[in-house]
Design an enzyme around this catalytic site. Structure first.
Site, PDB file in Angstrom:
ATOM      1  N   LYS A  89      -9.743  13.001   8.249  1.00 19.37           N
ATOM      2  CA  LYS A  89      -9.266  12.592   9.569  1.00 19.37           C
ATOM      3  C   LYS A  89      -9.177  13.813  10.488  1.00 19.37           C
ATOM      4  O   LYS A  89      -9.008  14.928  10.001  1.00 19.37           O
ATOM      5  CB  LYS A  89      -7.845  12.013   9.446  1.00 19.37           C
ATOM      6  CG  LYS A  89      -7.764  10.621   8.844  1.00 19.37           C
ATOM      7  CD  LYS A  89      -6.335  10.114   8.845  1.00 19.37           C
ATOM      8  CE  LYS A  89      -6.199   8.747   8.220  1.00 19.37           C
ATOM      9  NZ  LYS A  89      -6.936   7.680   8.897  1.00 19.37           N
TER      10      LYS A  89
ATOM     11  N   ASP B 169      -2.208  10.199   3.777  1.00 17.82           N
ATOM     12  CA  ASP B 169      -3.611   9.837   3.986  1.00 17.82           C
ATOM     13  C   ASP B 169      -4.289  10.863   4.892  1.00 17.82           C
ATOM     14  O   ASP B 169      -4.197  10.791   6.119  1.00 17.82           O
ATOM     15  CB  ASP B 169      -3.707   8.431   4.596  1.00 17.82           C
ATOM     16  CG  ASP B 169      -5.156   7.980   4.740  1.00 17.82           C
ATOM     17  OD1 ASP B 169      -6.051   8.655   4.183  1.00 17.82           O
ATOM     18  OD2 ASP B 169      -5.392   6.934   5.391  1.00 17.82           O
TER      19      ASP B 169
ATOM     20  N   LYS C 132       0.854  -1.196   0.000  1.00 17.37           N
ATOM     21  CA  LYS C 132       0.000   0.000   0.000  1.00 17.37           C
ATOM     22  C   LYS C 132       0.886   1.240   0.000  1.00 17.37           C
ATOM     23  O   LYS C 132       1.705   1.419   0.911  1.00 17.37           O
ATOM     24  CB  LYS C 132      -0.901  -0.011   1.244  1.00 17.37           C
ATOM     25  CG  LYS C 132      -1.619   1.325   1.514  1.00 17.37           C
ATOM     26  CD  LYS C 132      -2.539   1.270   2.741  1.00 17.37           C
ATOM     27  CE  LYS C 132      -3.089   2.656   3.092  1.00 17.37           C
ATOM     28  NZ  LYS C 132      -3.961   2.657   4.281  1.00 17.37           N
TER      29      LYS C 132
ATOM     30  N   ARG D 235      -7.468  -0.216   1.015  1.00 12.25           N
ATOM     31  CA  ARG D 235      -8.062  -1.437   0.450  1.00 12.25           C
ATOM     32  C   ARG D 235      -8.497  -1.226  -0.990  1.00 12.25           C
ATOM     33  O   ARG D 235      -8.576  -2.188  -1.754  1.00 12.25           O
ATOM     34  CB  ARG D 235      -9.213  -1.920   1.351  1.00 12.25           C
ATOM     35  CG  ARG D 235     -10.344  -0.964   1.491  1.00 12.25           C
ATOM     36  CD  ARG D 235     -11.235  -1.268   2.683  1.00 12.25           C
ATOM     37  NE  ARG D 235     -10.658  -0.790   3.938  1.00 12.25           N
ATOM     38  CZ  ARG D 235     -11.216  -0.933   5.135  1.00 12.25           C
ATOM     39  NH1 ARG D 235     -12.370  -1.562   5.260  1.00 12.25           N
ATOM     40  NH2 ARG D 235     -10.622  -0.457   6.212  1.00 12.25           N
TER      41      ARG D 235
HETATM   42  N1  BES Z   1      -4.054   4.539   6.948  1.00  9.30           N
HETATM   43  C1  BES Z   1      -5.192   4.294   7.732  1.00  9.30           C
HETATM   44  C2  BES Z   1      -4.941   3.249   8.817  1.00  9.30           C
HETATM   45  C3  BES Z   1      -4.048   3.662   9.950  1.00  9.30           C
HETATM   46  C4  BES Z   1      -4.552   4.289  11.060  1.00  9.30           C
HETATM   47  C5  BES Z   1      -2.696   3.330   9.926  1.00  9.30           C
HETATM   48  C6  BES Z   1      -3.725   4.622  12.098  1.00  9.30           C
HETATM   49  C7  BES Z   1      -1.861   3.665  10.982  1.00  9.30           C
HETATM   50  C8  BES Z   1      -2.390   4.304  12.069  1.00  9.30           C
HETATM   51  C9  BES Z   1      -6.345   3.783   6.880  1.00  9.30           C
HETATM   52  O1  BES Z   1      -6.386   4.225   5.569  1.00  9.30           O
HETATM   53  C10 BES Z   1      -7.600   4.246   7.530  1.00  9.30           C
HETATM   54  O2  BES Z   1      -7.764   5.441   7.632  1.00  9.30           O
HETATM   55  N2  BES Z   1      -8.439   3.328   7.957  1.00  9.30           N
HETATM   56  C11 BES Z   1      -9.627   3.667   8.633  1.00  9.30           C
HETATM   57  C12 BES Z   1     -10.682   2.679   8.233  1.00  9.30           C
HETATM   58  C13 BES Z   1     -12.058   3.063   8.656  1.00  9.30           C
HETATM   59  C14 BES Z   1     -12.531   4.270   7.883  1.00  9.30           C
HETATM   60  C15 BES Z   1     -12.983   1.911   8.416  1.00  9.30           C
HETATM   61  C16 BES Z   1      -9.358   3.592  10.141  1.00  9.30           C
HETATM   62  O3  BES Z   1      -8.597   2.730  10.574  1.00  9.30           O
HETATM   63  O4  BES Z   1      -9.874   4.440  10.859  1.00  9.30           O
HETATM   64 ZN    ZN Z   2      -7.412   6.116   5.370  1.00 10.72          ZN
HETATM   65 ZN    ZN Z   3      -4.512   4.790   4.765  1.00 12.50          ZN
END
Ligand code: BES
Ligand code: ZN
Ligand code: ZN
Length: 481
Positions: A259, A252, A247, A333
């Site tokens: 976020k 992000d 990935k 994903r």
């Molecule tokens: N890159 C993040 C996951 C992440 C979070 C990695 C914290 C390292 C530390 C991923 O793209 C993400 O934002 N996932 C979301 C999924 C949710 C929207 C279902 C998450 O984990 O909040």
């Molecule tokens: Zn994300």
């Molecule tokens: Zn991410």
């Protein structure tokens, strides 16, 4: 850093610092220097250190003792920590050369020597490329391993592996204004040139033609275009094909599902999986593993803008499946959907993906283990065993049908979140599984371990470069079967 091996008695050592490791309760070496050390001050407990001046009685100036703890608790990682302590000592004293006496352990001499050299090379790395005053940082130039057996090959292996890990750490530390998708493509081209790999960079127009719509959808909110990078090692040779996929979100922000701002700067590390794939390709080619390797990643930013994808959008991935994008922050994903589908078409013997995929993984396993999701017990087992050796420890997570039910789409085939906020790492893995065809596959969620918040014995805080030694070791095992 240069790691040499010498077959001499530690007494003959002429480096400025000599580091010796010992198990708890063992007799201290060099009695003429150590006889006055009190038990309270040093008894060989794990991680304990003690240094004494040799007052010109020997060719070396300082003796550093390191405790390996009790024999029954021994782990190869203690040897890496010993090397780390030796290097830190040398750095603090601004000593350019240090000798490490190879300890006798319950592991083989070769494995012990490899761990020792790995620890030294990993401990010597610190990201200083953005500092203008480099002289504040001291580089240990020479490490000599004192061993009574020939350990040259083990040290060579360690050098390839640890340098590849440091290469990943160095790229990963670059923030999003520097490490753009284009920069990652450039790094891939450089690596390909140096290590004689075939490289293909699929640009935005190629992605459109190929219908990699999920990669395009994530990238559409940014002014920098997405890329997909394909590296091939031993292409065209009659060897078993394995694939690694990463990935590569260079930043992000969450996109329209933005976020919170606190800690958002850490999302520069959301490209760790992709950069690890570069590191694995580097290590595999330098170790000349008898396999063909297909190393693939998509790289893009995930940003909100007038052109960004919106919650509710429906897209068609590379394999033809339709996806409802209910949360634009579940973007990893999406890019993996296209790249996994692309790779699975080439029918590799196994696919391993690495991704900082879910915050839920950090909740489940904290910062000490990688979550592994796999449809193949042998593959998962090989990863777990490799992780114990490299100390990039892995924990198997479930993938039952019920989790796949949770991401069935209402309008489209699948949705990118379940919407329930439960088992988030597992539903993410179940989503990926929709795009691997019949391949044997393992997904490593490295969200909690991509960077470390505090320095420890052989790793500085920051990008960890995790996954390189783990996956390369796994591929090596798979190749032998
Ligand atoms: N890159 C993040 C996951 C992440 C979070 C990695 C914290 C390292 C530390 C991923 O793209 C993400 O934002 N996932 C979301 C999924 C949710 C929207 C279902 C998450 O984990 O909040
Ligand atoms: Zn994300
Ligand atoms: Zn991410």
């Amino acid at each position: 850093m240069q790691v040499n091996v010498k077959n001499i008695n530690p007494k003959e050592c002429k480096d400025e610092v000599l580091a010796v490791a010992m198990v708890q309760g063992a007799k201290l070496p060099f009695p003429e220097l150590t006889k006055s050390i009190k038990k309270e001050a040093f008894e060989g407990k794990l991680g304990q250190t003690y240094s004494v001046s040799t007052l010109d009685k020997f060719g070396f100036k300082k003796l550093v003792l390191f405790g390996l703890g009790e024999n029954k608790e021994f782990n190869l990682d203690f040897v890496r920590r010993f090397a780390g302590a030796g290097i830190r000592y040398a750095k603090a004293l601004k000593t350019a050369s240090v000798a490490l006496a190879l300890p006798k352990t319950s592991s083989s001499t070769q494995e012990t020597a490899q761990a020792l050299a790995e620890g030294a090379i990993l401990a010597n790395y610190k990201c200083i490329k953005f500092k203008t005053k480099k002289e504040d940082e001291f580089d240990v130039r020479n490490v000599t391993i004192l061993a009574s057996e020939n350990t040259g090959d083990a040290v060579k292996r360690a050098t390839a592996l640890a340098n590849s890990q440091n290469y990943v750490r160095d790229i990963n530390e670059s923030p999003a204004n520097i490490a753009t998708p284009q920069m990652l493509a450039h790094e891939a081209k450089q690596l390909a040139k140096q290590n004689k790999l075939k490289v293909t960079v699929l640009e935005k127009n190629d992605l459109k033609k190929m219908k990699m719509n999920a990669v395009l959808a994530v990238g559409q909110g940014s002014v920098v275009p997405p890329v997909v990078v394909v590296l091939e090692y031993n292409k065209g040779k009659n060897l078993p094909l394995y694939a690694v996929v990463g990935k590569g979100i260079t930043f992000d922000s969450g996109g329209i599902s933005l976020k919170p701002s606190k800690g958002m700067q850490e999302m520069k590390y959301d490209k760790t999986g992709a950069v690890a794939v570069l590191g694995i390709a580097k290590a595999v080619s330098e170790l000349k593993l008898p396999i063909r390797l297909l190393a693939v990643f998509a790289a893009t930013e995930n940003l909100p803008s007038g052109s960004a994808q919106k919650p509710g959008d429906i897209i068609t991935a590379y394999n033809g499946k339709t996806i409802e994008v209910l949360n634009t922050d579940a973007e990893g994903r999406l890019i993996l959907a296209d790249t996994l589908a692309y790779v699975s078409k080439q029918k590799p013997k196994a696919i391993i993906d690495l991704a900082t995929l879910t915050g839920a993984m950090v909740v489940a396993l904290g910062r000490h283990r990688i979550g592994c999701f796999s449809n193949d017990d042998k593959l998962a087992d090989t990863l777990l065993k490799a992780g114990e050796k490299t100390y990039e420890r892995v924990w198997r997570m479930p993938l039952d049908k019920e989790y796949s039910e949770m991401i069935k789409g209402d309008l489209a085939d699948v949705k990118n979140i379940s919407g329930k906020g439960e088992g988030g790492s597992i539903t993410a893995a179940a989503f990926l599984q929709e795009f691997i065809g019949n391949s044997k596959w393992a997904h490593l969620d490295i969200a909690g371990v991509d960077h470390i918040p505090d320095s420890h014995s052989y790793l500085e805080k920051g990008a960890s470069g995790i996954g390189v030694r783990l996956v390369t070791g796994t591929l090596e095992k798979l190749a032998k079967r």
